[in-house]
Design an enzyme around this catalytic site. Sequence first.
Site, PDB file in Angstrom:
ATOM      1  N   GLU A  91       0.827  -1.198   0.000  1.00 29.36           N
ATOM      2  CA  GLU A  91       0.000   0.000   0.000  1.00 29.36           C
ATOM      3  C   GLU A  91       0.862   1.247   0.000  1.00 29.36           C
ATOM      4  O   GLU A  91       1.880   1.295   0.677  1.00 29.36           O
ATOM      5  CB  GLU A  91      -0.888  -0.003   1.249  1.00 29.36           C
ATOM      6  N   CYS A 104       3.503   8.341   0.807  1.00 27.79           N
ATOM      7  CA  CYS A 104       4.035   7.527   1.896  1.00 27.79           C
ATOM      8  C   CYS A 104       4.357   6.146   1.352  1.00 27.79           C
ATOM      9  O   CYS A 104       3.480   5.398   0.936  1.00 27.79           O
ATOM     10  CB  CYS A 104       2.998   7.446   3.016  1.00 27.79           C
ATOM     11  N   CYS A 111       7.086  -6.763   8.340  1.00 28.37           N
ATOM     12  CA  CYS A 111       8.159  -6.109   9.098  1.00 28.37           C
ATOM     13  C   CYS A 111       8.561  -7.034  10.229  1.00 28.37           C
ATOM     14  O   CYS A 111       7.711  -7.652  10.854  1.00 28.37           O
ATOM     15  CB  CYS A 111       7.676  -4.772   9.659  1.00 28.37           C
ATOM     16  N   CYS A 115       6.900  -4.236  16.690  1.00 28.63           N
ATOM     17  CA  CYS A 115       6.400  -3.340  17.739  1.00 28.63           C
ATOM     18  C   CYS A 115       4.999  -3.783  18.148  1.00 28.63           C
ATOM     19  O   CYS A 115       4.174  -4.113  17.293  1.00 28.63           O
ATOM     20  CB  CYS A 115       6.375  -1.901  17.235  1.00 28.63           C
ATOM     21  N   CYS A 118       1.733  -2.147  16.640  1.00 30.43           N
ATOM     22  CA  CYS A 118       1.663  -1.912  15.187  1.00 30.43           C
ATOM     23  C   CYS A 118       1.052  -3.095  14.451  1.00 30.43           C
ATOM     24  O   CYS A 118       1.424  -4.249  14.687  1.00 30.43           O
ATOM     25  CB  CYS A 118       3.062  -1.639  14.654  1.00 30.43           C
ATOM     26  N   CYS A 335       1.070   7.467   8.394  1.00 31.53           N
ATOM     27  CA  CYS A 335       0.328   7.091   7.191  1.00 31.53           C
ATOM     28  C   CYS A 335       0.219   5.585   7.071  1.00 31.53           C
ATOM     29  O   CYS A 335      -0.780   5.061   6.631  1.00 31.53           O
ATOM     30  CB  CYS A 335       0.995   7.678   5.968  1.00 31.53           C
TER      31      CYS A 335
HETATM   32  N1  SAH Z   1       9.117   1.043  10.533  1.00 34.16           N
HETATM   33  C1  SAH Z   1       9.320   2.439  10.531  1.00 34.16           C
HETATM   34  C2  SAH Z   1       8.459   3.187   9.542  1.00 34.16           C
HETATM   35  C3  SAH Z   1       7.050   2.706   9.366  1.00 34.16           C
HETATM   36  S1  SAH Z   1       5.945   2.900  10.739  1.00 34.16           S
HETATM   37  C4  SAH Z   1       9.143   2.988  11.924  1.00 34.16           C
HETATM   38  O1  SAH Z   1       8.651   2.289  12.791  1.00 34.16           O
HETATM   39  O2  SAH Z   1       9.526   4.137  12.136  1.00 34.16           O
HETATM   40  C5  SAH Z   1       5.470   4.624  10.610  1.00 34.16           C
HETATM   41  C6  SAH Z   1       5.055   5.256  11.939  1.00 34.16           C
HETATM   42  O3  SAH Z   1       3.756   4.830  12.319  1.00 34.16           O
HETATM   43  C7  SAH Z   1       5.983   4.874  13.092  1.00 34.16           C
HETATM   44  O4  SAH Z   1       6.291   5.969  13.905  1.00 34.16           O
HETATM   45  C8  SAH Z   1       5.135   3.877  13.818  1.00 34.16           C
HETATM   46  O5  SAH Z   1       5.582   3.682  15.099  1.00 34.16           O
HETATM   47  C9  SAH Z   1       3.762   4.503  13.697  1.00 34.16           C
HETATM   48  N2  SAH Z   1       2.665   3.600  14.038  1.00 34.16           N
HETATM   49  C10 SAH Z   1       2.663   2.261  13.959  1.00 34.16           C
HETATM   50  N3  SAH Z   1       1.467   1.773  14.363  1.00 34.16           N
HETATM   51  C11 SAH Z   1       0.716   2.846  14.712  1.00 34.16           C
HETATM   52  C12 SAH Z   1      -0.623   2.990  15.196  1.00 34.16           C
HETATM   53  N4  SAH Z   1      -1.419   1.948  15.375  1.00 34.16           N
HETATM   54  N5  SAH Z   1      -1.074   4.235  15.467  1.00 34.16           N
HETATM   55  C13 SAH Z   1      -0.288   5.313  15.221  1.00 34.16           C
HETATM   56  N6  SAH Z   1       0.956   5.229  14.759  1.00 34.16           N
HETATM   57  C14 SAH Z   1       1.476   4.013  14.507  1.00 34.16           C
HETATM   58 FE1  SF4 Z   2       7.805  -2.339  11.879  1.00 33.62          FE
HETATM   59 FE2  SF4 Z   2       5.500  -1.291  12.663  1.00 33.62          FE
HETATM   60 FE3  SF4 Z   2       7.570  -1.249  14.313  1.00 33.62          FE
HETATM   61 FE4  SF4 Z   2       7.591   0.341  12.137  1.00 33.62          FE
HETATM   62  S1  SF4 Z   2       6.166   0.476  13.869  1.00 33.62           S
HETATM   63  S2  SF4 Z   2       9.258  -0.948  12.895  1.00 33.62           S
HETATM   64  S3  SF4 Z   2       6.474  -0.963  10.686  1.00 33.62           S
HETATM   65  S4  SF4 Z   2       6.514  -3.095  13.556  1.00 33.62           S
END
Ligand code: SAH
Ligand code: SF4
Length: 349
Positions: A91, A104, A111, A115, A118, A335
């Site tokens: 996406e 974006c 991944c 986290c 996420c 995004c």
């Molecule tokens: N993996 C990279 C980039 C992709 S995630 C990273 O973690 O930085 C992009 C952003 O969205 C990150 O700051 C991530 O922590 C945040 N994010 C992930 N899940 C989210 C959620 N459910 N609500 C709001 N932000 C979220």
């Molecule tokens: Fe991976 Fe989601 Fe953590 Fe970004 S926030 S590093 S996409 S698991």
Amino acid sequence: MKNSIFNYTLDELGQYFESIGNKKFRATQIFEWIYRHRVTSFSQMTNLGAKTIEHLEENFYFEELKVKEVFKGQDRTEKYLFELNDGHLIETVLMRHNYGNSVCVTSQVGCKVGCKFCASGRLGKVRNLTLSELVLQVLTIQRNLDKSGERLSNIVVMGIGEPFDNYENLLGFLRVVNYPKGLEIGARHITVSTSGIVPKIYEFSDFDLQINLAISLHAPSNEIRNKIMPINNLYSLDDLIPAVKYYVEKTNRRITFEYILLKDVNDSVANAHQLSDLIRGINAYVNLIPYNEVPGAGFKRPTNEAMQEFFATLRKRGINATLRMEHGAEIDAACGQLRAQMMKRNKKA
Ligand code: SAH
Ligand code: SF4
């Protein structure tokens, strides 16, 4: 086997032409055709000569990302669902801002960072995107924008995946989209977001393009960060903060800390003070992100009052911060996360 013409940086393509006894500057000509004029066949490259065109047709092809669907969201935001050659779906989100159009970009299928809050991390990592798959997300959307005379001016690498876990292709991608006679997206208009892969932060600080960096911090202490981001067990704040300072010193650029507000996890006034202490003196800006709840993840978005209080505490402590609760800005901040929501909205509609 033919090679995708989008799988090369300018240097690599130049070296290729040299290696076959042709001229290095063919690469520059081709880059102009594909990224500036955005042609879709070799025969359109009228300054190359018949022999070179024939060679290209025999050895290269115009790879495409199949557009499965385009979901239109609020604020003229569009989510592209692309199908890769092996059937995986990715996406890419187009956001229209007053300062320009931003895309974006997704860096991996899945991944592995995992986290806890996420949705992207759930499946683990399936594979890295290739250079061409990274580039074609941007190029395909720009070609569509060409129809209405619009231009893409900004890129955030904040979609699914950890860009620093796909480092070589990421750097190639940044060079291709930045190429001045091509898509011409200024380094200062590009932001890469990482969960904090410390060795790569050092390498990236020494990269010759001055790209903006965002760090997904999300916690003011190792204790909290360990609980929500397993990566912190590998690269703790004791390693991360010096790496961030190195980036700021080396590039002279302000860094962004992303901080998702999670109810009763990291959103107290005491946490805001801890955060202020942690980043005091760093040329940084904190982007507070109201959590988008992921079903089953077990986290909640704090109340608006709690978020405002957290924000106010940072400001009182002299920390540069923003908290944007309106919808469009939320897409901007995370995004990658809004995709799921847009899907839901579109299904309902
Ligand atoms: N993996 C990279 C980039 C992709 S995630 C990273 O973690 O930085 C992009 C952003 O969205 C990150 O700051 C991530 O922590 C945040 N994010 C992930 N899940 C989210 C959620 N459910 N609500 C709001 N932000 C979220
Ligand atoms: Fe991976 Fe989601 Fe953590 Fe970004 S926030 S590093 S996409 S698991």
